[in-house]
Design an enzyme around this catalytic site. Sequence first.
Site, short mmCIF file in Angstrom:
data_model
loop_
_atom_site.label_atom_id
_atom_site.label_comp_id
_atom_site.label_asym_id
_atom_site.label_seq_id
_atom_site.Cartn_x
_atom_site.Cartn_y
_atom_site.Cartn_z
N TRP A 88 0.69 -1.18 -0.04
CA TRP A 88 -0.08 0.09 -0.09
C TRP A 88 0.80 1.16 0.10
O TRP A 88 0.69 2.18 -0.69
CB TRP A 88 -0.89 -0.04 1.13
CG TRP A 88 -2.06 -1.07 0.98
CD1 TRP A 88 -2.32 -2.24 1.81
CD2 TRP A 88 -3.01 -1.01 -0.32
NE1 TRP A 88 -3.32 -2.97 0.97
CE2 TRP A 88 -3.58 -2.26 -0.07
CE3 TRP A 88 -3.30 -0.36 -1.31
CZ2 TRP A 88 -4.74 -2.54 -1.19
CZ3 TRP A 88 -4.18 -0.55 -2.01
CH2 TRP A 88 -4.86 -1.57 -2.12
N LYS A 134 -12.66 -1.99 5.75
CA LYS A 134 -11.74 -2.94 6.55
C LYS A 134 -12.36 -3.12 8.13
O LYS A 134 -12.81 -4.26 8.56
CB LYS A 134 -10.32 -2.35 6.69
CG LYS A 134 -9.81 -2.16 5.26
CD LYS A 134 -9.47 -3.40 4.36
CE LYS A 134 -9.22 -2.99 2.90
NZ LYS A 134 -8.01 -2.33 2.66
N ASP A 146 -1.96 6.47 6.45
CA ASP A 146 -3.11 5.42 5.86
C ASP A 146 -3.39 4.45 7.06
O ASP A 146 -2.50 3.58 7.22
CB ASP A 146 -2.60 4.89 4.73
CG ASP A 146 -3.68 3.93 3.90
OD1 ASP A 146 -4.72 3.66 4.68
OD2 ASP A 146 -3.17 3.44 2.94
C1 LIG Z 1 -7.42 -1.68 1.24
C2 LIG Z 1 -6.43 -0.69 1.33
C3 LIG Z 1 -6.40 0.25 0.52
C4 LIG Z 1 -7.24 0.47 -0.49
O1 LIG Z 1 -8.39 0.88 -0.56
P1 LIG Z 1 -9.53 0.96 -1.57
O2 LIG Z 1 -10.76 1.53 -0.76
O3 LIG Z 1 -9.74 -0.14 -2.42
O4 LIG Z 1 -9.14 2.19 -2.13
C5 LIG Z 1 -5.33 1.29 0.74
N1 LIG Z 1 -4.52 1.36 1.96
C6 LIG Z 1 -4.58 0.15 2.85
C7 LIG Z 1 -3.80 0.28 4.13
C8 LIG Z 1 -5.68 -0.63 2.63
O5 LIG Z 1 -5.60 -1.65 3.67
#
Ligand SMILES: *Cc1c(COP(=O)(O)O)cnc(C)c1O
Length: 360
Positions: A102, A196, A172
Amino acid sequence: MARVINFSAGPAVLPEEVLSQAASEMLDWHGSGMSVMEMSHRGKQFIGICEQAEADLRELLVVPKAYKVLFLQGGATQQFGMLPMNLLRGKKSADYFNTGEWSKKAIKEAKAFCKVNVAASSEDANFSYAPDASTLKLDPQAAYVHYTSNETIGGVEYHWVPDSGPVPLVVDMSSHILSRPVDVGRYGLIYAGAQKNIGPAGLTIVIVREDLLGGAAAGTPSMLDYKVHADAGSMSNTPPSYAIYIAGLVFQWIKRQGGIAAMERRALERSGALYDFLDNSRFFKNPVRKQDRSRMNVPFTLADSKLDEPFLAGARQLGMIELKGHRSVGGMRASMYNAMPVAGVQRLVMYMREFEAKHA
Ligand SMILES: *Cc1c(COP(=O)(O)O)cnc(C)c1O
């Protein structure tokens, strides 16, 4: 009705109580005669739902007054581009930690807008650890410092907060937000996709310090300008209203469970049970450095990859699904977010013990 034990990395398991409540309110929300899906986002009822969701999130994460909470769309991936568009504010470069899939994607996107200084990397060891604080090469001229505090695919979690000095720290938190206390005041901006640990896909949460608003580059579309959303209370256009409603139910569920402290206790219990087993197994292995292991996402491998398929098939038969690792790394991965009951992980460990006894 048989519910599976869902180890999906996202979209992921939600609290059963929340799903039942949503079902019971589906046709008639609180005597309104309609579903939340059918409500005007400008009506009193939906505005109330949205304000309650924000208030509960603020309470759970103890968000200081000087921060805006935004309910956006586009996923965490859209944030990879929005960040440089809004936060460069005339500067030419930003610091990024390169610690997994990521962060790699965030870096790639930022490179279209600025120079990226990789201030730390764990690529030398296949992204199996979080860099030590003493090794960070931060540039005091950087517009901001970005990192991924839980690498969902690699299973690496920072159990500390980097010190970026006066440079805004951006994180993030998609895959572990609400699983542990956060000192929001340490950050300039926190973002997380909802699917998530928060609710349904389609909602992205941004918590941003107010002084960072208003610096979007010329030509930034209004939908990609944090200030436009902040000024409009996330109602500049139609927000993902049903996803906000479900997220709000999840926030209330977390409060009833005992808040973030209870979520953290359960996360430690779940991940502790699985790591204890892995550390005592000669058949299963987790590749991550011990002090950086994720409480949410646990990748592991079998001693013989020819047994991967039988392992997955046996798990499926017992109602345990989505244990296959990410296509980029292979092996297995158990994602265990807030809504995963501790008993679900205990069931997995029991199965792994039996599988090992049979095949090792
Ligand atoms: C799942 C995830 C993303 C991407 O998320 P989307 O909603 O598919 O854009 C980005 N960063 C992390 C840490 C993730 O777990």
